[in-house]
Design a protein around this motif. Structure first.
Motif, PDB file in Angstrom:
ATOM      1  N   GLN A  84       4.740  64.882  15.692  1.00 28.65           N
ATOM      2  CA  GLN A  84       6.054  65.478  15.486  1.00 28.65           C
ATOM      3  C   GLN A  84       7.551  64.402  15.820  1.00 28.65           C
ATOM      4  OE1 GLN A  84       6.922  69.016  15.789  1.00 28.65           O
ATOM      5  NE2 GLN A  84       5.092  69.465  15.035  1.00 28.65           N
ATOM      6  N   GLY A  85       6.929  63.472  15.289  1.00 27.17           N
ATOM      7  CA  GLY A  85       7.455  62.488  15.790  1.00 27.17           C
ATOM      8  C   GLY A  85       8.486  62.130  17.001  1.00 27.17           C
ATOM      9  N   GLN A  86       7.505  62.276  18.792  1.00 35.83           N
ATOM     10  CA  GLN A  86       7.616  62.745  19.780  1.00 35.83           C
ATOM     11  C   GLN A  86       7.130  61.754  20.338  1.00 35.83           C
ATOM     12  OE1 GLN A  86      10.702  65.455  20.704  1.00 35.83           O
ATOM     13  NE2 GLN A  86      10.933  64.638  18.613  1.00 35.83           N
ATOM     14  N   LEU A  87       7.086  60.856  20.452  1.00 35.84           N
ATOM     15  CA  LEU A  87       5.771  59.776  21.032  1.00 35.84           C
ATOM     16  C   LEU A  87       7.292  59.617  21.513  1.00 35.84           C
ATOM     17  CD1 LEU A  87       2.818  58.136  19.276  1.00 35.84           C
ATOM     18  CD2 LEU A  87       2.678  59.519  20.777  1.00 35.84           C
ATOM     19  N   PHE A  88       7.954  58.747  21.918  1.00 39.61           N
ATOM     20  CA  PHE A  88       8.893  58.520  22.678  1.00 39.61           C
ATOM     21  C   PHE A  88       9.891  59.334  23.448  1.00 39.61           C
ATOM     22  CE2 PHE A  88       7.457  55.532  20.370  1.00 39.61           C
ATOM     23  CZ  PHE A  88       7.528  53.884  20.807  1.00 39.61           C
ATOM     24  N   ARG A  89       9.442  60.950  22.973  1.00 43.30           N
ATOM     25  CA  ARG A  89      10.643  61.549  23.817  1.00 43.30           C
ATOM     26  C   ARG A  89      10.838  61.450  25.638  1.00 43.30           C
ATOM     27  NH1 ARG A  89       8.136  67.074  23.545  1.00 43.30           N
ATOM     28  NH2 ARG A  89       6.580  66.835  25.276  1.00 43.30           N
ATOM     29  N   GLY A  90      11.920  61.624  25.826  1.00 44.27           N
ATOM     30  CA  GLY A  90      12.343  61.287  27.637  1.00 44.27           C
ATOM     31  C   GLY A  90      12.529  59.481  27.799  1.00 44.27           C
ATOM     32  N   SER A  91      12.184  59.389  26.497  1.00 46.71           N
ATOM     33  CA  SER A  91      12.537  57.266  27.400  1.00 46.71           C
ATOM     34  C   SER A  91      13.824  56.912  27.681  1.00 46.71           C
ATOM     35  CB  SER A  91      12.195  57.029  25.537  1.00 46.71           C
ATOM     36  OG  SER A  91      12.847  56.761  24.849  1.00 46.71           O
ATOM     37  N   SER A  92      14.917  57.588  26.906  1.00 45.96           N
ATOM     38  CA  SER A  92      15.870  57.812  27.256  1.00 45.96           C
ATOM     39  C   SER A  92      17.514  58.730  28.029  1.00 45.96           C
ATOM     40  CB  SER A  92      16.948  57.254  26.122  1.00 45.96           C
ATOM     41  OG  SER A  92      18.101  57.226  26.836  1.00 45.96           O
ATOM     42  N   LEU A  93      17.554  58.639  28.794  1.00 45.80           N
ATOM     43  CA  LEU A  93      18.599  59.348  29.835  1.00 45.80           C
ATOM     44  C   LEU A  93      20.292  59.764  29.087  1.00 45.80           C
ATOM     45  CD1 LEU A  93      16.792  60.026  33.474  1.00 45.80           C
ATOM     46  CD2 LEU A  93      16.601  61.221  31.229  1.00 45.80           C
ATOM     47  N   LEU A  94      19.995  58.549  28.838  1.00 43.48           N
ATOM     48  CA  LEU A  94      21.649  58.289  28.184  1.00 43.48           C
ATOM     49  C   LEU A  94      22.153  58.891  26.748  1.00 43.48           C
ATOM     50  CD1 LEU A  94      23.086  54.723  30.005  1.00 43.48           C
ATOM     51  CD2 LEU A  94      23.006  57.065  30.559  1.00 43.48           C
ATOM     52  N   PHE A  95      22.214  57.954  25.617  1.00 43.97           N
ATOM     53  CA  PHE A  95      22.122  57.760  24.083  1.00 43.97           C
ATOM     54  C   PHE A  95      20.783  58.491  24.467  1.00 43.97           C
ATOM     55  CE2 PHE A  95      24.439  54.733  26.164  1.00 43.97           C
ATOM     56  CZ  PHE A  95      26.197  55.256  25.858  1.00 43.97           C
ATOM     57  N   ARG A  96      20.268  60.232  23.864  1.00 46.69           N
ATOM     58  CA  ARG A  96      19.659  60.685  23.404  1.00 46.69           C
ATOM     59  C   ARG A  96      19.678  61.957  22.453  1.00 46.69           C
ATOM     60  NH1 ARG A  96      17.109  64.529  26.647  1.00 46.69           N
ATOM     61  NH2 ARG A  96      18.865  65.905  27.041  1.00 46.69           N
ATOM     62  N   ARG A  97      19.284  61.310  21.042  1.00 44.08           N
ATOM     63  CA  ARG A  97      19.975  61.618  19.847  1.00 44.08           C
ATOM     64  C   ARG A  97      18.498  62.961  19.869  1.00 44.08           C
ATOM     65  NH1 ARG A  97      20.788  57.912  15.477  1.00 44.08           N
ATOM     66  NH2 ARG A  97      20.233  60.211  14.642  1.00 44.08           N
ATOM     67  N   ALA A  98      19.225  64.093  18.606  1.00 49.09           N
ATOM     68  CA  ALA A  98      18.700  64.894  18.653  1.00 49.09           C
ATOM     69  C   ALA A  98      17.035  64.662  17.719  1.00 49.09           C
ATOM     70  CB  ALA A  98      18.973  66.107  18.386  1.00 49.09           C
ATOM     71  N   PRO A  99      15.915  65.032  17.320  1.00 45.50           N
ATOM     72  CA  PRO A  99      15.154  64.081  16.736  1.00 45.50           C
ATOM     73  C   PRO A  99      15.534  65.282  15.765  1.00 45.50           C
ATOM     74  CG  PRO A  99      14.171  66.549  17.835  1.00 45.50           C
ATOM     75  CD  PRO A  99      15.907  66.036  18.660  1.00 45.50           C
ATOM     76  N   ILE A 100      15.805  66.280  15.278  1.00 50.62           N
ATOM     77  CA  ILE A 100      16.289  66.700  14.075  1.00 50.62           C
ATOM     78  C   ILE A 100      17.411  66.917  14.019  1.00 50.62           C
ATOM     79  CG2 ILE A 100      13.647  66.683  12.993  1.00 50.62           C
ATOM     80  CD1 ILE A 100      13.730  70.050  13.540  1.00 50.62           C
ATOM     81  N   PRO A 101      18.922  67.566  12.460  1.00 53.67           N
ATOM     82  CA  PRO A 101      19.780  67.804  12.722  1.00 53.67           C
ATOM     83  C   PRO A 101      20.022  69.599  12.615  1.00 53.67           C
ATOM     84  CG  PRO A 101      18.920  66.793  10.979  1.00 53.67           C
ATOM     85  CD  PRO A 101      17.833  66.297  11.112  1.00 53.67           C
ATOM     86  N   ALA A 102      18.446  70.035  12.448  1.00 55.24           N
ATOM     87  CA  ALA A 102      18.728  71.962  13.015  1.00 55.24           C
ATOM     88  C   ALA A 102      17.998  71.095  14.420  1.00 55.24           C
ATOM     89  CB  ALA A 102      18.407  72.319  12.101  1.00 55.24           C
ATOM     90  N   ALA A 103      17.598  71.056  15.550  1.00 57.43           N
ATOM     91  CA  ALA A 103      17.054  70.954  15.958  1.00 57.43           C
ATOM     92  C   ALA A 103      16.618  72.146  17.201  1.00 57.43           C
ATOM     93  CB  ALA A 103      17.199  69.629  17.430  1.00 57.43           C
ATOM     94  N   SER A 104      15.808  72.474  17.287  1.00 56.72           N
ATOM     95  CA  SER A 104      15.122  73.763  18.003  1.00 56.72           C
ATOM     96  C   SER A 104      15.178  73.778  19.556  1.00 56.72           C
ATOM     97  CB  SER A 104      14.940  74.713  17.423  1.00 56.72           C
ATOM     98  OG  SER A 104      13.552  74.019  17.328  1.00 56.72           O
ATOM     99  N   PHE A 105      15.385  73.935  20.580  1.00 57.04           N
ATOM    100  CA  PHE A 105      15.097  74.001  21.817  1.00 57.04           C
ATOM    101  C   PHE A 105      14.353  75.458  22.515  1.00 57.04           C
ATOM    102  CE2 PHE A 105      17.758  71.073  20.462  1.00 57.04           C
ATOM    103  CZ  PHE A 105      17.742  69.710  20.678  1.00 57.04           C
TER     104      PHE A 105
END
Length: 274
Positions: free
Chosen positions: A250-271
């Protein structure tokens, strides 16, 4: 603490906003630390920011006490001080011996404190599904023992220990080799630079070993009956390796590593992540 862990499990209750990167291109940014904190206060009150704090403090206290006890029980023999360039082999042997001793202390303290770490993670992640399954330290201990047995207290332990071991060896060895071969003894500020080398290496290596921390924390809550540990937030992982492979795909191995400038993983991110 709570914001970091919720972002680790992929809980993004607020929509991303459009911003610009350093090149001026439009990108999607996820809410930062302060925006996320305001949301938690709105939903849970100020006390919500401190979910899982009690077991985390107990875990940290146990870790500190254990490290001190192990250090007293197995004291590191003093080695004669050697200059980095007087005897490279002796200097390296000293680093290896010190790192091995530090690794033993860290592994023992991690094992002792991990059960409380698991409880802390589960108390925090209840924010996602508004559950009250884990409401106190002693009740959580009883529930985990009843539902999962002794092993339930140690889910996610292996990746945490691997991350600790890799961090210690990489940090100490890199600092040693940089101080030995890259810092000239003739330079007036050599001793000052060497005093900061390990600190800088620690920051760099911690970024590389972050995936072990992420996987360990996710395994602590995975498939434990809480919403954030079940689909659609995550599959029921068979092992931490399964979790690692899933996050990697999923390309998410560094998810949550930053709490400031957090880029959405994909342009049309779904949460949340499905």
């Amino acid at each position: 603490l709570l914001m970091g862990f919720l972002s680790q499990v992929g809980h993004e209750p607020l929509p991303p906003t459009i911003g610009r990167n350093v090149l001026g291109r439009k990108v999607l940014y996820l809410p930062g630390f302060f925006t996320y904190a305001r949301h938690i206060v709105e939903v849970d009150g100020k006390r919500g920011l401190f979910r899982g704090l009690t077991p985390r403090l107990i875990s940290s206290t146990l870790s500190t006490i254990t490290r001190g006890s192990v250090k007293k029980a197995f004291p590191l023999e003093d080695m004669e001080h050697v200059s980095n360039k007087d005897d490279v082999k002796t200097s390296l042997r000293k680093v290896v011996k010190e790192t091995s001793h530090e690794m033993m202390m860290q592994c023992v303290s991690r094992v002792v404190s991990h059960p409380l770490h698991v409880i802390s993670m589960r108390c925090m992640v209840q924010f996602v599904g508004r559950e009250v399954k884990y409401s106190g330290v002693f009740s959580a201990i009883g529930r985990i023992f009843k539902e999962e047995g002794i092993l339930g207290f140690f889910v996610g332990l292996v990746p945490h220990i691997l991350g600790d071991v890799i961090f210690l060896w990489c940090c100490n060895l890199l600092a040693h080799f940089i101080n030995t071969y890259a810092v000239d003894d003739n330079f007036s500020q050599a001793s000052v630079i060497r005093s900061y080398t390990k600190f800088v290496m620690g920051i760099a290596v911690s970024m590389l070993t972050y995936p072990f921390l992420l996987v360990g924390d996710l395994m602590a809550v995975n498939n434990c009956g809480l919403r954030a540990g079940l689909p659609p937030y995550a599959p029921a992982f068979a092992s931490w390796i399964h979790c690692w492979r899933y996050l990697s795909a999923q390309g998410q191995l560094f998810r949550g590593s930053s709490l400031l400038f957090r880029r959405a993983p994909i342009p049309a991110a779904s949460f949340p992540i499905d």
